[in-house]
Scaffold this motif. Structure first.
Motif, mmCIF file in Angstrom:
data_model
loop_
_atom_site.group_PDB
_atom_site.id
_atom_site.type_symbol
_atom_site.label_atom_id
_atom_site.label_comp_id
_atom_site.label_asym_id
_atom_site.label_seq_id
_atom_site.Cartn_x
_atom_site.Cartn_y
_atom_site.Cartn_z
ATOM 1 N N THR A 169 0.822 -1.217 0.000
ATOM 2 C CA THR A 169 0.000 0.000 0.000
ATOM 3 C C THR A 169 0.854 1.265 0.000
ATOM 4 O OG1 THR A 169 -0.199 -0.214 2.410
ATOM 5 C CG2 THR A 169 -2.041 -1.015 1.068
ATOM 6 N N GLU A 170 2.051 1.197 0.601
ATOM 7 C CA GLU A 170 2.933 2.371 0.596
ATOM 8 C C GLU A 170 3.309 2.784 -0.825
ATOM 9 O OE1 GLU A 170 4.619 4.264 3.556
ATOM 10 O OE2 GLU A 170 2.552 3.624 3.830
ATOM 11 N N ILE A 171 3.377 1.820 -1.726
ATOM 12 C CA ILE A 171 3.700 2.119 -3.126
ATOM 13 C C ILE A 171 2.662 3.068 -3.727
ATOM 14 C CG2 ILE A 171 3.880 1.107 -5.444
ATOM 15 C CD1 ILE A 171 5.016 -1.418 -4.119
ATOM 16 N N PHE A 172 1.401 2.938 -3.289
ATOM 17 C CA PHE A 172 0.307 3.702 -3.897
ATOM 18 C C PHE A 172 -0.120 4.922 -3.080
ATOM 19 C CE2 PHE A 172 -0.029 -0.718 -5.282
ATOM 20 C CZ PHE A 172 -0.088 -0.567 -6.659
ATOM 21 N N VAL A 173 0.268 4.982 -1.819
ATOM 22 C CA VAL A 173 -0.160 6.101 -0.970
ATOM 23 C C VAL A 173 0.469 7.415 -1.420
ATOM 24 C CG1 VAL A 173 -0.015 7.100 1.352
ATOM 25 C CG2 VAL A 173 -0.675 4.710 1.062
ATOM 26 N N TYR A 174 1.784 7.416 -1.636
ATOM 27 C CA TYR A 174 2.501 8.668 -1.901
ATOM 28 C C TYR A 174 2.175 9.299 -3.250
ATOM 29 C CZ TYR A 174 4.821 7.192 2.300
ATOM 30 O OH TYR A 174 5.054 6.789 3.590
ATOM 31 N N PRO A 175 1.949 8.525 -4.316
ATOM 32 C CA PRO A 175 1.495 9.169 -5.553
ATOM 33 C C PRO A 175 0.194 9.944 -5.385
ATOM 34 C CG PRO A 175 2.288 6.964 -6.026
ATOM 35 C CD PRO A 175 2.269 7.097 -4.537
ATOM 36 N N GLY A 176 -0.715 9.405 -4.572
ATOM 37 C CA GLY A 176 -1.968 10.107 -4.315
ATOM 38 C C GLY A 176 -1.761 11.392 -3.543
#
Length: 338
Positions: free
Chosen positions: A175-182
């Motif tokens: 999930t960390e992979i997708f949190v920061y782009p958002g």
């Protein structure tokens, strides 16, 4: 910060994956939200003529994503640049002081709920932009709503809940992979290339001071892991050769006391700031120069991070942002000369 090769490479893969997702999300943002210069230069009379050819819609389109993402701010003067940069720095100082106060007081539930909220928003924006062009509209009277947004919102909240309150190391890192782009998409409309670069340089100095001088960064990280039982960034427990040998010896012993044996485990970690700040710079480069330039920055920043993790001293904390910034700058300059 000296890790085994396979642990170091795994952290690098997580870092690269997050940056690539950041580029994909930015590409969707650019296509659907970003106000391009060539569109701004179209005369109003031509715009009005083109609008007349398009029949008026009888439906009101409701979009959570469109409401959450800020409108693009034009940064034209030095005053605009300084105003936004100073606002970022004041917000950072305030957030750091607030976190230290909460850490001293021990308000664990408040911090967990804040993390849950931020993760939910980050995941929602990331997934909604990745699938933004998929149209599953539902029409009720004069209102039109994309059902996919509702599904993504519920999925983001569910993943955030299990990430923060149920704690699974695999789910955490994925999930960390997708949190920061958002999260980057929230800042992208209000920064330009120079602000992103200035933030990288200033916060690299701050990171160096926070790790080597004041050392409050380590205290904050320990508080997150031990008390909050969560971490903002990639997080991998691992064993060195001595620890692996000790486990092998313990397994040979058939005793009920084995469950009570305590074993120190090494931890490989890359903080959220070390992911999101390079990503903000990379995404602004992508908007201004294109894909190749941004990929060069990802390559050289990843290489700088790998060197830090492999050649640093064992059991010594290092600020990751300074070498990442050097890698970003080198990749940016290489892109300009090519």
């Amino acid at each position: 910060m000296k890790y085994k090769w396979k642990i170091a490479i795994l952290i690098i893969l997580f870092f690269v994956a997050s940056q690539l997702v950041g580029l994909a999300v930015t590409a969707s943002y650019k296509e659907n939200f970003y106000k391009k210069e060539r569109e701004e230069k179209i005369p109003k009379n031509l715009t009005n003529l083109s609008e007349k050819k398009i029949p008026e819609e009888n439906f009101t389109n409701i979009s959570i994503t469109r409401e959450v993402i800020p409108e693009k701010i034009e940064i034209k003067t030095t005053f605009d640049f300084l105003q936004i940069l100073i606002s970022f720095l004041i917000a950072l100082i305030f957030a750091t002081l607030l976190f230290i106060i909460l850490m001293k007081v021990g308000v664990i539930r408040v911090v967990r709920f804040w993390l849950f909220f931020v993760v939910s928003v980050g995941l929602f924006l990331c997934f909604s932009l990745l699938f933004y062009n998929l149209n599953f509209k539902i029409t009720i009277k004069n209102f039109s709503f994309n059902f996919l947004e509702l599904f993504v919102l519920l999925a983001a909240i569910g993943l955030a809940y299990y990430k923060i309150y149920r704690r699974n190391i695999i789910l955490h890192n994925i999930t960390e992979i997708f949190v920061y782009p958002g999260i980057v998409i929230l800042f992208l409309p209000i920064v330009n290339l120079y602000i992103a670069l200035a933030l990288l340089l200033i916060l690299s100095v701050y990171d160096f001071i926070a790790v080597f001088k004041t050392k409050h960064m380590q205290k904050m990280a320990k508080f997150m892991v031990k008390d909050i039982k969560a971490f903002t960034g990639f997080f991998l427990p691992w064993l060195d050769k001595a620890q692996e040998e000790k486990i092998k010896k313990l397994k040979k012993l058939k005793s009920k006391k084995l469950k009570k044996v305590k074993l120190k485990v090494n931890v490989a970690a890359l903080g959220g700031g070390d992911i999101i700040l390079p990503m903000l710079f990379i995404c602004t480069v992508f908007l201004n120069y294109g894909l190749i330039n941004s990929l060069l920055i990802i390559f050289f920043s990843s290489l700088a991070l790998l060197m830090l993790m492999v050649f640093g001293e064992k059991e010594k904390a290092y600020p990751a942002l300074p070498p990442l910034t050097l890698g970003c700058l080198f990749g940016y300059l290489v892109g300009l000369f090519l």
